[in-house]
Design a protein around this motif. Structure first.
Motif, PDB file in Angstrom:
ATOM      1  N   MET A  16      27.172 -21.009  14.530  1.00  0.00           N
ATOM      2  CA  MET A  16      28.629 -21.058  14.593  1.00  0.00           C
ATOM      3  C   MET A  16      29.260 -20.092  13.596  1.00  0.00           C
ATOM      4  O   MET A  16      30.256 -19.434  13.902  1.00  0.00           O
ATOM      5  CB  MET A  16      29.129 -22.477  14.340  1.00  0.00           C
ATOM      6  CG  MET A  16      30.599 -22.622  14.643  1.00  0.00           C
ATOM      7  SD  MET A  16      31.144 -24.324  14.757  1.00  0.00           S
ATOM      8  CE  MET A  16      30.443 -24.794  16.312  1.00  0.00           C
ATOM      9  N   VAL A  17      28.658 -19.961  12.419  1.00  0.00           N
ATOM     10  CA  VAL A  17      29.173 -19.005  11.427  1.00  0.00           C
ATOM     11  C   VAL A  17      29.064 -17.587  11.980  1.00  0.00           C
ATOM     12  O   VAL A  17      29.997 -16.794  11.865  1.00  0.00           O
ATOM     13  CB  VAL A  17      28.405 -19.139  10.090  1.00  0.00           C
ATOM     14  CG1 VAL A  17      28.666 -17.961   9.178  1.00  0.00           C
ATOM     15  CG2 VAL A  17      28.799 -20.426   9.395  1.00  0.00           C
ATOM     16  N   ALA A  18      27.937 -17.271  12.610  1.00  0.00           N
ATOM     17  CA  ALA A  18      27.750 -15.941  13.181  1.00  0.00           C
ATOM     18  C   ALA A  18      28.734 -15.689  14.325  1.00  0.00           C
ATOM     19  O   ALA A  18      29.267 -14.583  14.468  1.00  0.00           O
ATOM     20  CB  ALA A  18      26.321 -15.781  13.676  1.00  0.00           C
ATOM     21  N   LYS A  19      28.986 -16.709  15.121  1.00  0.00           N
ATOM     22  CA  LYS A  19      29.880 -16.569  16.273  1.00  0.00           C
ATOM     23  C   LYS A  19      31.320 -16.281  15.846  1.00  0.00           C
ATOM     24  O   LYS A  19      32.003 -15.456  16.452  1.00  0.00           O
ATOM     25  CB  LYS A  19      29.829 -17.860  17.101  1.00  0.00           C
ATOM     26  CG  LYS A  19      30.744 -17.871  18.298  1.00  0.00           C
ATOM     27  CD  LYS A  19      30.627 -19.185  19.044  1.00  0.00           C
ATOM     28  CE  LYS A  19      31.614 -19.257  20.195  1.00  0.00           C
ATOM     29  NZ  LYS A  19      31.550 -20.561  20.871  1.00  0.00           N
ATOM     30  N   PHE A  20      31.789 -16.943  14.792  1.00  0.00           N
ATOM     31  CA  PHE A  20      33.182 -16.831  14.382  1.00  0.00           C
ATOM     32  C   PHE A  20      33.393 -15.877  13.205  1.00  0.00           C
ATOM     33  O   PHE A  20      34.522 -15.768  12.704  1.00  0.00           O
ATOM     34  CB  PHE A  20      33.742 -18.213  14.012  1.00  0.00           C
ATOM     35  CG  PHE A  20      34.014 -19.083  15.196  1.00  0.00           C
ATOM     36  CD1 PHE A  20      35.155 -18.924  15.948  1.00  0.00           C
ATOM     37  CD2 PHE A  20      33.119 -20.071  15.568  1.00  0.00           C
ATOM     38  CE1 PHE A  20      35.417 -19.729  17.036  1.00  0.00           C
ATOM     39  CE2 PHE A  20      33.354 -20.883  16.652  1.00  0.00           C
ATOM     40  CZ  PHE A  20      34.505 -20.717  17.399  1.00  0.00           C
ATOM     41  N   ALA A  21      32.358 -15.187  12.739  1.00  0.00           N
ATOM     42  CA  ALA A  21      32.483 -14.338  11.550  1.00  0.00           C
ATOM     43  C   ALA A  21      33.527 -13.248  11.738  1.00  0.00           C
ATOM     44  O   ALA A  21      34.383 -13.026  10.860  1.00  0.00           O
ATOM     45  CB  ALA A  21      31.133 -13.724  11.204  1.00  0.00           C
ATOM     46  N   GLU A  22      33.485 -12.564  12.868  1.00  0.00           N
ATOM     47  CA  GLU A  22      34.419 -11.462  13.108  1.00  0.00           C
ATOM     48  C   GLU A  22      35.853 -11.979  13.209  1.00  0.00           C
ATOM     49  O   GLU A  22      36.788 -11.391  12.648  1.00  0.00           O
ATOM     50  CB  GLU A  22      34.012 -10.755  14.400  1.00  0.00           C
ATOM     51  CG  GLU A  22      34.593  -9.365  14.548  1.00  0.00           C
ATOM     52  CD  GLU A  22      33.979  -8.640  15.726  1.00  0.00           C
ATOM     53  OE1 GLU A  22      34.753  -8.273  16.633  1.00  0.00           O
ATOM     54  OE2 GLU A  22      32.752  -8.468  15.745  1.00  0.00           O
ATOM     55  N   LYS A  23      36.032 -13.073  13.915  1.00  0.00           N
ATOM     56  CA  LYS A  23      37.365 -13.652  14.081  1.00  0.00           C
ATOM     57  C   LYS A  23      37.922 -14.142  12.747  1.00  0.00           C
ATOM     58  O   LYS A  23      39.097 -13.938  12.440  1.00  0.00           O
ATOM     59  CB  LYS A  23      37.295 -14.805  15.079  1.00  0.00           C
ATOM     60  CG  LYS A  23      38.643 -15.353  15.474  1.00  0.00           C
ATOM     61  CD  LYS A  23      38.507 -16.362  16.587  1.00  0.00           C
ATOM     62  CE  LYS A  23      39.871 -16.798  17.084  1.00  0.00           C
ATOM     63  NZ  LYS A  23      39.774 -17.727  18.202  1.00  0.00           N
ATOM     64  N   ARG A  24      37.066 -14.781  11.942  1.00  0.00           N
ATOM     65  CA  ARG A  24      37.502 -15.250  10.621  1.00  0.00           C
ATOM     66  C   ARG A  24      37.936 -14.090   9.734  1.00  0.00           C
ATOM     67  O   ARG A  24      38.945 -14.170   9.039  1.00  0.00           O
ATOM     68  CB  ARG A  24      36.375 -16.012   9.920  1.00  0.00           C
ATOM     69  CG  ARG A  24      36.175 -17.415  10.396  1.00  0.00           C
ATOM     70  CD  ARG A  24      35.116 -18.117   9.580  1.00  0.00           C
ATOM     71  NE  ARG A  24      35.490 -18.235   8.194  1.00  0.00           N
ATOM     72  CZ  ARG A  24      36.292 -19.186   7.698  1.00  0.00           C
ATOM     73  NH1 ARG A  24      36.771 -20.096   8.494  1.00  0.00           N
ATOM     74  NH2 ARG A  24      36.576 -19.215   6.427  1.00  0.00           N
ATOM     75  N   ALA A  25      37.162 -13.001   9.767  1.00  0.00           N
ATOM     76  CA  ALA A  25      37.499 -11.834   8.939  1.00  0.00           C
ATOM     77  C   ALA A  25      38.839 -11.243   9.359  1.00  0.00           C
ATOM     78  O   ALA A  25      39.663 -10.865   8.508  1.00  0.00           O
ATOM     79  CB  ALA A  25      36.396 -10.792   9.045  1.00  0.00           C
TER      80      ALA A  25
END
Length: 89
Positions: A16-25
């Motif tokens: 989940m961290v990998a999936k949302f990393a770009e969006k979070r950044a």
């Protein structure tokens, strides 16, 4: 050794961290904290815990090898970690 459910939960968080990393950044760069709050809680990298890759043990973790101290010692003594030898002087 950690329970399989604990190891599975950790793998799920990592995915989940990998999936949302770009969006979070992108949201953090834009300063949109309301949208950040809407993301799943497990999408935050702060919720990850360093665990041994073999046993799932959370304590005694050696970051360089990704193993706990017990597994590191066993594998090093068996000669399965290249470049690691027992100290002798």
């Amino acid at each position: 050794m950690a329970k399989e459910s604990v190891k599975a939960r950790q793998r799920k968080r990592e995915a989940m961290v990998a999936k949302f990393a770009e969006k979070r950044a992108a949201l953090k760069a834009a300063g949109d904290y309301m949208a950040l709050d809407q993301l799943p809680k497990n999408a935050s990298p702060v919720r990850l815990k360093n665990r041994c890759q073999l046993t799932g043990r959370p304590k005694g973790y050696m970051r360089h090898f990704g193993l706990c101290r017990n597994m590191f010692r066993d594998l090093a003594l068996a000669g399965k970690i290249p470049g690691v030898t027992k100290a002798s002087w």
